[in-house]
Write a protein that holds these residues in place. Sequence first.
Motif, short mmCIF file in Angstrom:
data_model
loop_
_atom_site.label_atom_id
_atom_site.label_comp_id
_atom_site.label_asym_id
_atom_site.label_seq_id
_atom_site.Cartn_x
_atom_site.Cartn_y
_atom_site.Cartn_z
N MET A 1 0.85 -1.20 0.00
CA MET A 1 0.00 0.00 0.00
C MET A 1 0.88 1.24 0.00
O MET A 1 1.79 1.38 0.82
CB MET A 1 -0.91 0.00 1.24
N ASN A 2 0.65 2.17 -0.95
CA ASN A 2 1.41 3.40 -1.03
C ASN A 2 1.15 4.29 0.18
O ASN A 2 0.04 4.34 0.70
CB ASN A 2 1.05 4.18 -2.29
N SER A 3 2.20 4.98 0.61
CA SER A 3 2.07 5.92 1.72
C SER A 3 1.84 7.33 1.19
O SER A 3 2.33 7.70 0.11
CB SER A 3 3.33 5.91 2.59
N ILE A 4 1.09 8.13 1.96
CA ILE A 4 0.89 9.55 1.68
C ILE A 4 1.16 10.32 2.96
O ILE A 4 0.64 9.99 4.02
CB ILE A 4 -0.55 9.83 1.20
N TYR A 5 1.99 11.35 2.85
CA TYR A 5 2.19 12.26 3.98
C TYR A 5 1.15 13.37 3.91
O TYR A 5 0.86 13.90 2.84
CB TYR A 5 3.60 12.87 3.92
N VAL A 6 0.58 13.72 5.08
CA VAL A 6 -0.46 14.75 5.16
C VAL A 6 -0.14 15.69 6.32
O VAL A 6 0.10 15.25 7.44
CB VAL A 6 -1.86 14.13 5.38
N GLU A 27 -7.44 6.42 4.28
CA GLU A 27 -6.51 5.40 4.77
C GLU A 27 -6.92 3.99 4.34
O GLU A 27 -6.12 3.06 4.42
CB GLU A 27 -6.40 5.48 6.29
N GLU A 28 -8.15 3.85 3.87
CA GLU A 28 -8.56 2.54 3.35
C GLU A 28 -7.86 2.22 2.03
O GLU A 28 -7.78 1.07 1.62
CB GLU A 28 -10.08 2.53 3.16
N GLU A 29 -7.37 3.28 1.35
CA GLU A 29 -6.68 3.12 0.06
C GLU A 29 -5.18 3.36 0.15
O GLU A 29 -4.40 2.81 -0.61
CB GLU A 29 -7.27 4.09 -0.97
N PHE A 30 -4.76 4.22 1.07
CA PHE A 30 -3.36 4.58 1.22
C PHE A 30 -2.97 4.54 2.69
O PHE A 30 -3.81 4.72 3.58
CB PHE A 30 -3.10 6.00 0.69
N ASN A 31 -1.70 4.31 2.94
CA ASN A 31 -1.17 4.41 4.29
C ASN A 31 -0.91 5.90 4.58
O ASN A 31 -0.07 6.52 3.94
CB ASN A 31 0.13 3.62 4.42
N ILE A 32 -1.63 6.48 5.53
CA ILE A 32 -1.54 7.91 5.81
C ILE A 32 -0.54 8.15 6.94
O ILE A 32 -0.63 7.55 8.01
CB ILE A 32 -2.90 8.50 6.19
N GLN A 301 -13.21 11.99 -3.39
CA GLN A 301 -12.65 13.08 -4.19
C GLN A 301 -11.14 13.17 -3.98
O GLN A 301 -10.37 13.33 -4.94
CB GLN A 301 -13.30 14.41 -3.80
N TYR A 302 -10.70 13.06 -2.73
CA TYR A 302 -9.27 13.14 -2.43
C TYR A 302 -8.52 11.93 -2.99
O TYR A 302 -7.38 12.06 -3.46
CB TYR A 302 -9.06 13.26 -0.92
N ILE A 303 -9.13 10.77 -2.93
CA ILE A 303 -8.50 9.57 -3.49
C ILE A 303 -8.31 9.74 -5.00
O ILE A 303 -7.26 9.41 -5.56
CB ILE A 303 -9.35 8.32 -3.19
N LYS A 304 -9.32 10.30 -5.66
CA LYS A 304 -9.23 10.54 -7.10
C LYS A 304 -8.11 11.51 -7.42
O LYS A 304 -7.32 11.29 -8.36
CB LYS A 304 -10.58 11.09 -7.60
N VAL A 305 -8.00 12.59 -6.63
CA VAL A 305 -6.94 13.58 -6.84
C VAL A 305 -5.57 12.93 -6.60
O VAL A 305 -4.62 13.17 -7.36
CB VAL A 305 -7.14 14.78 -5.89
N ALA A 306 -5.47 12.09 -5.58
CA ALA A 306 -4.19 11.43 -5.28
C ALA A 306 -3.77 10.52 -6.42
O ALA A 306 -2.61 10.57 -6.88
CB ALA A 306 -4.32 10.64 -3.98
N LYS A 307 -4.68 9.70 -6.91
CA LYS A 307 -4.35 8.76 -7.99
C LYS A 307 -4.01 9.49 -9.27
O LYS A 307 -3.10 9.09 -10.00
CB LYS A 307 -5.52 7.80 -8.20
N LEU A 308 -4.73 10.58 -9.55
CA LEU A 308 -4.44 11.38 -10.75
C LEU A 308 -3.04 11.96 -10.68
O LEU A 308 -2.28 11.93 -11.66
CB LEU A 308 -5.48 12.50 -10.86
N THR A 309 -2.66 12.46 -9.51
CA THR A 309 -1.35 13.09 -9.35
C THR A 309 -0.23 12.06 -9.41
O THR A 309 0.84 12.33 -9.98
CB THR A 309 -1.30 13.85 -8.02
N LEU A 310 -0.45 10.90 -8.85
CA LEU A 310 0.58 9.86 -8.86
C LEU A 310 0.87 9.36 -10.28
O LEU A 310 1.98 8.91 -10.56
CB LEU A 310 0.15 8.68 -7.98
#
Length: 344
Positions: A1-6, A27-32, A301-310
């Motif tokens: 699972m990819n990590s994201i810093y917030v 956090e269900e999609e990424f390690n926060i 919405q945030y998950i979509k933005v994260a995946k788009l950016t990655l």
Amino acid sequence: MNSIYVGPTSDKPSFSWVAKDVFDIVEEEFNIVYFKAFNEIPTSYDGLVFIIKEMPPLSFFIKNWRSKKIYVPVDFFKSETHLKNTLTTLSLFDRIAVHNDLLKHYLNANKVSNVDHYVKYLVDRKNIQPKYMWIGVVDYIPELLLNLDRYPVLWQFPHVFLTDLAHLKHSLNSVLAKMASTQQQYEVKVSEDKIFIGKFCFQQWTESSQKAALESAEFAVDFKSEHFYHSTKPPTKVQVYLANDVPVFVNDTHYAIDYLGKLNIDCLTMSDFSYPLSPKALRRHSSTVRELWSVEAIAKQYIKVAKLTLTQKRKSLSSYAFTVSSLMFKKLKKLVQSGWNKSQ
């Protein structure tokens, strides 16, 4: 699972509302991984960083050049000039997530995504009384008073106005100075738990005082000016009112009119106001908007933005380095100029 810093994290309730509540579901999609200071992010980290509100120092862009960066500028830009002076730094971000479409006019549209606030404060309406409510920060009080002067029909109703009283006490002179152009003379009375400006009483906002007002107020008002800081804010209070079936009336230039229109939701203005409230005003929206603006929907919405950016192509390293160098030169020039001026 990819990590994201917030981060940077904050004890202010707004950080939970804008970020933590949402990312706890992301956090269900990424390690926060939450960070409080920018230097907590390893320089070797090449994943995604969500930066909430605070603009990072230049050193962050230098040391953390490997990471992809998304900026969420909640209430950050105070003026058009402020934003324009920040454009070079903004170009270092891979994406900017905005809560208001009007900010897109100033930014690279290819790098901008929309996100919404979720509706956090939900109540069950009961014991509805013939009174109206307003909730807002001190910056909005002059616009509230101007519109109350413009619409004296509201004077006949009892009201509940909730704000930060400590801030208002410190800002009374500023608030009254902004009212100097009106014909109204406002006598001010200050007590421990209330501030009267003319006939209008302001009380302390708390979650419990807001809950009581949302449960029982017959309607609400929300007024914003056309000034940059007002017009580029998200319509969060209007969203809260609609989610709780509190009819809300706004002024004709309020951003909520355009925002809700795109969702096929009528936004009531003071031109629509009549009493008793019309069937149009009493139309219920809660079942629709509670789902539309649920924390789960906003997390998507945030998950979509994260995946788009990655997955998007990055700015070239040479272009990134050139931009950083230009900012370093600008900063050095400013320091030299400041030192020169002090020496004269």
